[in-house]
Design a protein around this motif. Structure first.
Motif, short mmCIF file in Angstrom:
data_model
loop_
_atom_site.label_atom_id
_atom_site.label_comp_id
_atom_site.label_asym_id
_atom_site.label_seq_id
_atom_site.Cartn_x
_atom_site.Cartn_y
_atom_site.Cartn_z
N ASP A 65 0.71 -1.20 0.12
CA ASP A 65 -0.07 0.18 -0.01
C ASP A 65 0.76 1.20 0.08
OD1 ASP A 65 -2.43 -1.57 -0.12
OD2 ASP A 65 -2.90 -1.17 2.11
N LEU A 66 1.81 1.18 0.69
CA LEU A 66 2.79 2.37 0.85
C LEU A 66 3.65 2.62 -0.51
CD1 LEU A 66 4.23 4.72 2.25
CD2 LEU A 66 5.97 2.87 3.28
N TYR A 67 4.01 1.76 -0.89
CA TYR A 67 4.85 1.47 -2.26
C TYR A 67 3.94 1.91 -3.38
CZ TYR A 67 8.73 -0.59 0.12
OH TYR A 67 10.04 -0.77 0.98
N GLY A 68 2.78 1.57 -3.14
CA GLY A 68 1.81 1.95 -4.25
C GLY A 68 1.39 3.52 -4.19
N LEU A 69 1.21 4.08 -3.17
CA LEU A 69 1.16 5.48 -3.15
C LEU A 69 2.40 6.12 -3.62
CD1 LEU A 69 -0.29 6.04 0.63
CD2 LEU A 69 -1.65 6.30 -1.48
N LEU A 70 3.61 5.54 -3.38
CA LEU A 70 4.90 6.26 -4.02
C LEU A 70 5.20 6.03 -5.29
CD1 LEU A 70 6.57 5.79 -0.56
CD2 LEU A 70 5.94 7.94 -1.52
N ASN A 71 4.37 5.05 -5.78
CA ASN A 71 4.63 4.63 -7.54
C ASN A 71 5.98 3.80 -7.38
OD1 ASN A 71 2.45 5.54 -8.59
ND2 ASN A 71 3.08 7.59 -8.61
N ILE A 72 6.23 3.05 -6.31
CA ILE A 72 7.40 2.07 -6.27
C ILE A 72 6.94 0.74 -6.75
CG2 ILE A 72 9.27 1.05 -5.10
CD1 ILE A 72 9.17 3.64 -3.21
N ALA A 73 7.63 0.29 -7.95
CA ALA A 73 7.11 -1.20 -8.43
C ALA A 73 7.87 -2.24 -7.47
CB ALA A 73 7.62 -1.32 -9.66
N LYS A 74 7.28 -3.37 -7.48
CA LYS A 74 7.82 -4.41 -6.74
C LYS A 74 9.21 -4.94 -7.10
CE LYS A 74 3.45 -6.59 -5.57
NZ LYS A 74 2.52 -7.98 -5.51
N THR A 75 9.47 -4.54 -8.34
CA THR A 75 10.93 -4.91 -8.95
C THR A 75 11.90 -3.86 -8.51
OG1 THR A 75 10.20 -4.11 -11.06
CG2 THR A 75 9.96 -6.73 -10.51
N ASP A 76 11.59 -2.76 -8.19
CA ASP A 76 12.40 -1.55 -8.38
C ASP A 76 13.02 -1.39 -6.82
OD1 ASP A 76 13.58 0.99 -8.48
OD2 ASP A 76 11.87 2.00 -9.19
#
Length: 240
Positions: A115-126
Motif C-alpha cells: 500500500d505504501l509503495y503503491g502510493l509512492l509508485n514504487i514497483a515490486k521490482t524496483d
C-alpha cells in the motif's frame, strides 16, 4: 501543570479529545522542517511519564536529538546503510519480528508495505527505490526531532510491555499538541553506531527510534491509512 481531579467524570469534549488523539495517530513518513520547541518536547515527555510500569520501575530512558546532534547520527547511519560491506556488519540486538511468519500477520505486513509503495509508485521490482525509501527511516523522515529510546539490560519482558505504554503516551501527547510521530524499530539494526554517537553506557540497550515534528500534509505517503481488524475479530466476551 495543575493536578486533575481523578474522580471527576470526563465531559463529552474530554472524551472526544482523547479519542481524536488516538485515532489520528499515524506513522508519518514525511515531515516539515518546522522546529519543535524544547519546552514542548519536555511537556510531551512529562505527560508520557505517567505511563504505568510494574512497581513504578519506569524503565524508559529518552535521548532527544535536534540540530547538529541529530544530523551527525543521521549521517553516520545513512553512510553505513548505503555501503553494502558496512551494512553487513550491523544486525539487530533483539528480535522484533517472528522468525517464521504465519497468517494473518504476514498478510497484514505485506499489505501495508505494498500500500505504501503503491502510493509512492514504487514497483515490486524496483529495489533501488525501495532501498531509498527505507533509507528515509534513518533521516527520521526529515523530522527536526529524533528520539532514541533505551532500556537497562537488566530489565525483563514485563518492563518492555511497560515501555510500549510509555511510547504510546509519547505519540498521543504529541497528537494532542498538533504534532505527529513515526515509531521506528529500523534504528535497532544500528545500535552500535547509536551507542557510540550518544555515548551510551554498556548497560543501555536501544529499544527503537521515533521521528517527531509537524507532518507534511502534501506528502502522498502521509495519506496512508492502515486497516484495523474489527473488534469482533480479536475479542471474546465471557458473560456466563
Amino acid at each position: 501543570m495543575t493536578s486533575p481531579n481523578l474522580f471527576q467524570q470526563p465531559t463529552p469534549a474530554d472524551t472526544a479529545a482523547v479519542d481524536t488523539a488516538i485515532v489520528t495517530r499515524r506513522s508519518m513518513r514525511a515531515f516539515l522542517p518546522t522546529e519543535v520547541p524544547e519546552s514542548q518536547i519536555e511537556e510531551i515527555l512529562n505527560v508520557a511519564s505517567r505511563a504505568p510500569s510494574g512497581t513504578n520501575t519506569q524503565p524508559w530512558q529518552v535521548h532527544v536529538l535536534t540540530g547538529a546532534a541529530r544530523q551527525r547520527l543521521v549521517d553516520r547511519i545513512q553512510a553505513a546503510y548505503l555501503d553494502p560491506a558496512e551494512l553487513a556488519k550491523h544486525t539487530e540486538e533483539y528480535a522484533y519480528y517472528p522468525t517464521e511468519w504465519v497468517s494473518p500477520y504476514i498478510d497484514r505486513r505485506r499489505k501495508v508495505g505494498w500500500d505504501l509503495y503503491g502510493l509512492l509508485n514504487i514497483a515490486k521490482t524496483d529495489k533501488a527505490r525501495m532501498q531509498a525509501q527505507h533509507a528515509r527511516n534513518f533521516q527520521f523522515f526529515d523530522a527536526p526531532v529524533g528520539l532514541i529510546f533505551t532500556i537497562d539490560r537488566v530489565m525483563q519482558q514485563g518492563s518492555w510491555l511497560d515501555y510500549g505504554m510509555f511510547l504510546e503516551n509519547v505519540m498521543i501527547a504529541a497528537r494532542g499538541r498538533g504534532l505527529h510521530t513515526c515509531p521506528q524499530a529500523a534504528f535497532t539494526q544500528f545500535h552500535r553506531l547509536i551507542a557510540e554517537e550518544l555515548q551510551l553506557a554498556p548497560s543501555q540497550m536501544v529499544v527503537c527510534g521515533m521521528a517527531l515534528g509537524h507532518a507534511d500534509p502534501a506528502a502522498v505517503e502521509n495519506s496512508l491509512l492502515t486497516e484495523r481488524a474489527a473488534v469482533a475479530e480479536f475479542t471474546r466476551f465471557y458473560r456466563d
